[in-house]
Motif scaffolding. Sequence first.
Motif, PDB file in Angstrom:
ATOM      1  N   SER A  17       0.820  -1.210   0.000  1.00  0.00           N
ATOM      2  CA  SER A  17       0.000   0.000   0.000  1.00  0.00           C
ATOM      3  C   SER A  17       0.856   1.264   0.000  1.00  0.00           C
ATOM      4  O   SER A  17       0.435   2.305  -0.503  1.00  0.00           O
ATOM      5  CB  SER A  17      -0.939   0.006   1.211  1.00  0.00           C
ATOM      6  OG  SER A  17      -0.185  -0.012   2.417  1.00  0.00           O
ATOM      7  N   GLN A  18       2.070   1.193   0.568  1.00  0.00           N
ATOM      8  CA  GLN A  18       2.945   2.357   0.600  1.00  0.00           C
ATOM      9  C   GLN A  18       3.434   2.738  -0.797  1.00  0.00           C
ATOM     10  O   GLN A  18       3.820   3.878  -1.029  1.00  0.00           O
ATOM     11  CB  GLN A  18       4.148   2.100   1.513  1.00  0.00           C
ATOM     12  CG  GLN A  18       3.815   2.098   2.994  1.00  0.00           C
ATOM     13  CD  GLN A  18       5.035   1.872   3.846  1.00  0.00           C
ATOM     14  OE1 GLN A  18       5.754   0.887   3.682  1.00  0.00           O
ATOM     15  NE2 GLN A  18       5.299   2.784   4.760  1.00  0.00           N
ATOM     16  N   THR A  21       0.562   5.280  -1.660  1.00  0.00           N
ATOM     17  CA  THR A  21       0.157   6.405  -0.824  1.00  0.00           C
ATOM     18  C   THR A  21       1.317   7.265  -0.325  1.00  0.00           C
ATOM     19  O   THR A  21       1.150   8.457  -0.109  1.00  0.00           O
ATOM     20  CB  THR A  21      -0.619   5.894   0.398  1.00  0.00           C
ATOM     21  OG1 THR A  21       0.217   4.977   1.136  1.00  0.00           O
ATOM     22  CG2 THR A  21      -1.888   5.186  -0.027  1.00  0.00           C
ATOM     23  N   THR A  22       2.480   6.669  -0.121  1.00  0.00           N
ATOM     24  CA  THR A  22       3.587   7.389   0.510  1.00  0.00           C
ATOM     25  C   THR A  22       4.842   7.393  -0.343  1.00  0.00           C
ATOM     26  O   THR A  22       5.494   8.424  -0.500  1.00  0.00           O
ATOM     27  CB  THR A  22       3.919   6.767   1.881  1.00  0.00           C
ATOM     28  OG1 THR A  22       2.719   6.574   2.624  1.00  0.00           O
ATOM     29  CG2 THR A  22       4.858   7.674   2.666  1.00  0.00           C
ATOM     30  N   ARG A 386      -7.366   0.682  -4.730  1.00  0.00           N
ATOM     31  CA  ARG A 386      -6.827   2.001  -5.060  1.00  0.00           C
ATOM     32  C   ARG A 386      -5.853   1.868  -6.211  1.00  0.00           C
ATOM     33  O   ARG A 386      -5.074   0.908  -6.274  1.00  0.00           O
ATOM     34  CB  ARG A 386      -6.110   2.619  -3.854  1.00  0.00           C
ATOM     35  CG  ARG A 386      -6.996   2.812  -2.636  1.00  0.00           C
ATOM     36  CD  ARG A 386      -6.181   3.351  -1.472  1.00  0.00           C
ATOM     37  NE  ARG A 386      -6.937   3.287  -0.218  1.00  0.00           N
ATOM     38  CZ  ARG A 386      -6.410   3.490   0.979  1.00  0.00           C
ATOM     39  NH1 ARG A 386      -5.120   3.762   1.087  1.00  0.00           N
ATOM     40  NH2 ARG A 386      -7.153   3.421   2.069  1.00  0.00           N
ATOM     41  N   SER A 398      -5.544  16.801  -2.917  1.00  0.00           N
ATOM     42  CA  SER A 398      -6.669  16.672  -1.986  1.00  0.00           C
ATOM     43  C   SER A 398      -7.483  17.953  -1.919  1.00  0.00           C
ATOM     44  O   SER A 398      -8.563  17.969  -1.326  1.00  0.00           O
ATOM     45  CB  SER A 398      -6.170  16.301  -0.585  1.00  0.00           C
ATOM     46  OG  SER A 398      -5.340  17.321  -0.061  1.00  0.00           O
ATOM     47  N   ALA A 503      -5.072   6.763  11.991  1.00  0.00           N
ATOM     48  CA  ALA A 503      -4.620   6.521  10.620  1.00  0.00           C
ATOM     49  C   ALA A 503      -5.173   5.230  10.042  1.00  0.00           C
ATOM     50  O   ALA A 503      -5.150   5.040   8.824  1.00  0.00           O
ATOM     51  CB  ALA A 503      -3.093   6.498  10.581  1.00  0.00           C
ATOM     52  N   ARG A 506     -10.686   5.474   7.859  1.00  0.00           N
ATOM     53  CA  ARG A 506     -10.763   6.335   6.683  1.00  0.00           C
ATOM     54  C   ARG A 506     -12.209   6.707   6.433  1.00  0.00           C
ATOM     55  O   ARG A 506     -13.126   5.946   6.764  1.00  0.00           O
ATOM     56  CB  ARG A 506     -10.175   5.613   5.472  1.00  0.00           C
ATOM     57  CG  ARG A 506     -10.022   6.481   4.222  1.00  0.00           C
ATOM     58  CD  ARG A 506      -9.300   5.710   3.128  1.00  0.00           C
ATOM     59  NE  ARG A 506      -9.311   6.398   1.861  1.00  0.00           N
ATOM     60  CZ  ARG A 506      -8.423   7.300   1.481  1.00  0.00           C
ATOM     61  NH1 ARG A 506      -7.433   7.615   2.291  1.00  0.00           N
ATOM     62  NH2 ARG A 506      -8.498   7.883   0.299  1.00  0.00           N
ATOM     63  N   GLU A 594      -3.608  12.660   6.981  1.00  0.00           N
ATOM     64  CA  GLU A 594      -3.856  12.789   5.543  1.00  0.00           C
ATOM     65  C   GLU A 594      -4.379  11.495   4.946  1.00  0.00           C
ATOM     66  O   GLU A 594      -5.168  11.513   3.992  1.00  0.00           O
ATOM     67  CB  GLU A 594      -2.567  13.211   4.828  1.00  0.00           C
ATOM     68  CG  GLU A 594      -2.151  14.645   5.109  1.00  0.00           C
ATOM     69  CD  GLU A 594      -0.943  15.062   4.296  1.00  0.00           C
ATOM     70  OE1 GLU A 594      -0.509  14.267   3.441  1.00  0.00           O
ATOM     71  OE2 GLU A 594      -0.435  16.168   4.517  1.00  0.00           O
ATOM     72  N   THR A 595      -3.955  10.359   5.490  1.00  0.00           N
ATOM     73  CA  THR A 595      -4.414   9.081   4.947  1.00  0.00           C
ATOM     74  C   THR A 595      -5.873   8.802   5.283  1.00  0.00           C
ATOM     75  O   THR A 595      -6.498   7.957   4.654  1.00  0.00           O
ATOM     76  CB  THR A 595      -3.548   7.937   5.489  1.00  0.00           C
ATOM     77  OG1 THR A 595      -3.528   8.008   6.924  1.00  0.00           O
ATOM     78  CG2 THR A 595      -2.133   8.039   4.959  1.00  0.00           C
ATOM     79  N   SER A 596      -6.422   9.502   6.276  1.00  0.00           N
ATOM     80  CA  SER A 596      -7.806   9.275   6.687  1.00  0.00           C
ATOM     81  C   SER A 596      -8.782  10.211   5.994  1.00  0.00           C
ATOM     82  O   SER A 596      -9.965   9.889   5.868  1.00  0.00           O
ATOM     83  CB  SER A 596      -7.940   9.452   8.203  1.00  0.00           C
ATOM     84  OG  SER A 596      -7.108   8.560   8.903  1.00  0.00           O
ATOM     85  N   GLU A 598     -10.220  12.549   2.825  1.00  0.00           N
ATOM     86  CA  GLU A 598     -10.218  12.593   1.369  1.00  0.00           C
ATOM     87  C   GLU A 598     -10.094  14.001   0.813  1.00  0.00           C
ATOM     88  O   GLU A 598      -9.985  14.173  -0.393  1.00  0.00           O
ATOM     89  CB  GLU A 598     -11.490  11.930   0.824  1.00  0.00           C
ATOM     90  CG  GLU A 598     -12.781  12.625   1.200  1.00  0.00           C
ATOM     91  CD  GLU A 598     -14.008  11.934   0.618  1.00  0.00           C
ATOM     92  OE1 GLU A 598     -13.917  10.739   0.298  1.00  0.00           O
ATOM     93  OE2 GLU A 598     -15.042  12.600   0.471  1.00  0.00           O
TER      94      GLU A 598
END
Length: 622
Positions: A17-18, A21-22, A386, A398, A503, A506, A594-596, A598
Amino acid sequence: MNNNDSKRCKVGELRPSQALTTFGIGSIIDLPNLSVMVMGLEDWSYKDTVEIGEQRLLASVKEMLGHQVKSLRSAPVVPDTYQVNQFDSATLVGIPVAPFPRWMVCPYCRRLAPLGSGLFKLETPYRTDQIRYIHANCTKPGKSPTIVPARFIVACKNGHFDDFPWRDFVHRGPNNCKGGLKLLENSATGEAASIFVQCEGANCGATRPMSDAFKMDLMAMPVCKARRPHLRDHDDAGCKTPNGQDMRMEPMLQGASNSWFGLTLSALAIPQASGKLKQLVEDNWTTLGKVQSEQNIELLMSISQLRDLSEYTAAEIWQAVQAKKTEVPEEDVEPTDIKTPEWEVFINPDSSEKGRDFQIRIAAPPKRYAKYFEKIVLAERLREVRALVGFTRIESPSDYDNPTAFPENQRVPLSRTQPTWVPASEIRGEGLFFQFKEDVIQKWVKKAKSLDAVFMEAHQRWRSARKLEPPQEFYPGIRYVLLHSFAHALIRQLAVECGYTTASLRERIYSTNSKKPEVEMAGVLIYTAAPDSEGTLGGLVSLGKPETLERHLDQALDNMRLCASDPLCAEHHPYRDGNTLHAASCHACLFAPETSCERGNKYLDRAVLVSTVERSDLAFFE
C-alpha cells in the motif's frame, strides 16, 4: 537499485500500500545511508506483478488515462521462499529505484560533488541497511566516511524535479569555473542562513549563503529544465507558467512533505450483478475474462483456481461468462462517477447480493438520533481497491473534488509513453455507514445559507490565488461541510475510545454530486483502511449496536463543543484569518491524518455540528 556502476541490489522494504500512498513513483525514499527515487513503469518488472480485478475502477482509470490501460496490477511481489543469495539477479524482485539527489556531501571534509564525479564509491555489504556511498579519498584518517545526500533540491508546480543547481547558484549564473565545491555549516542550528556554498577554483573563491535561494521572488533560482528524473528524461513540452512565461524552480528540502502527492482513484468492490452465479463470475472476472472455451474453465477448476464456483458445472459457468461478454454497457453510467453506484447499494442493502468481499446489513439508528439518520448500515466485509494514476508536486490534489479535476499540465505521468497498466493495491476491512435523512439535511442547508456563502467565497479566493479558472468550479457545498465534519468527529472518537489508530480509519463522503443533482446523497462511511489484521476482526462493526453507537455519538459531539485552542479555533474565519478552506477546526479538535481524510482537512467546521463558544445558530445536532 540502479546506478551508474550497473550494480543491482536490494536496499529496503515497503508494504504494497505504501507504493501508492507514501512512496509511489517519483517519490524519494530515505534509507539509513542514502536516498533513492522510485522509477517509472518502464523499469518495473511486469512479470512479478499480480492483476487486481475491479472493473468500475478500471473504467475510471481508462477515462482518465486512455483506453490503452488494460489492467490494474499490484506492486512486484517477493515470493515467500528462502533466498540463498539476495544479490542473485533471479531473486531481485521489487520496485526499481535510483539514487536521488545525485549531489552528495562528505560530512568530514564537506566536499560537495555529484555521484558521477568519480569521487564517491558504492559499498554493497550483505546487509541491506548498510549499503552506502563512501568518500574513498577523504582526508579523514582511518575508515572512509559515509557520504550523505545534499539536502537541497528544486521542483516546480508542473511536477518537474531536479538536483539543486549548485554551480550556477554559487557563481550567480552560468559559469565555466570547474573548481571543487564545499557545503559549509557555520552553526549547529541547520538554518539556511548559516549554510554556505563555496567554490575552491583558482582565482574564484565564490561563496553564497543558502538563504539566498529561499527569497520570495525566486529570481535567484534558474529557469526550470523540465527534468523528470523518475523517467530519466526531460519533458518535451518544456515548462511554462499559465501566462506563457518560463517557470522558475522552487527550492525545497529533501524531506519536504510537498515534494510528492499521489493521485489515486479508489473504489469499493460492490455487487454488480443480480443472481449468485452472475455475481461470482463478476468477482472472478480477472480470471474468467481470459477464458476462450468451456475446456479452459474445466482446466482452471481442476487446479483449484475457481474455488468460489465449485458448486456449479463448467457448462453453467461458461454460459454465464458468454452472457457477460455480450452485455451492452449502460450509457448513462459515467466511469468517473464512482460513488453513486456505491450509494445506491448502501441505501438498499437487502437488494444486493452478498459476496466474498461485500457483506452488509441494516442496524437500527440510536433512539436519540433516529430523527437525523435514515438508517445505519453495518459493513461486515469491504474491499477497497486504489490505483495510482499520477502524482503532483507542491500543489496537493486533496484540494480538488477528485483527481480528474486536477489540472492535467500539473499531473506528472507514471511512464514516458501512455501506460498499459497502473499500480494498484487492495485492502479488506469493515465499516459503518450513516445515511442522513434528506428532508432534515435540506432544512438545515437552508438555515446555513450565510455559512455557505462564506465557504463559497473562501473557495473562490483559494482557486483565484492559484490562477485556477473558473474560481467557483468544484465547490462541494455546505452539505459536504456538515458530512465531512461529522466524519472527522466520529473518527477521532473511535480512535480515542475504541483502540483504533486514527490513521487506520478512513472516511468516504457521499454528498450530492454537482454533475448529477438529481441523485440526492447524504451519507458517511467510516471504514478500516489499514492492510493488516486490525481491519478484519469485527471491532468496528460491533460498535454499530444502537446502545453502543449512541454513547459514541454523544461523546464525539460533546468533544466538539470545546477545543483546547478556543477561543482562537472557534473564531477562525476561512479567509479573514488567512487563505484557508476551513472554519472552526484545528489539529486539537477536528483535523485527521492525511491518509484518513479525502480532502486534506479542508471544508471543516465544528460549529455546524454543535454549539461552540462563538456561535450556536448553525448546530445540526440539537
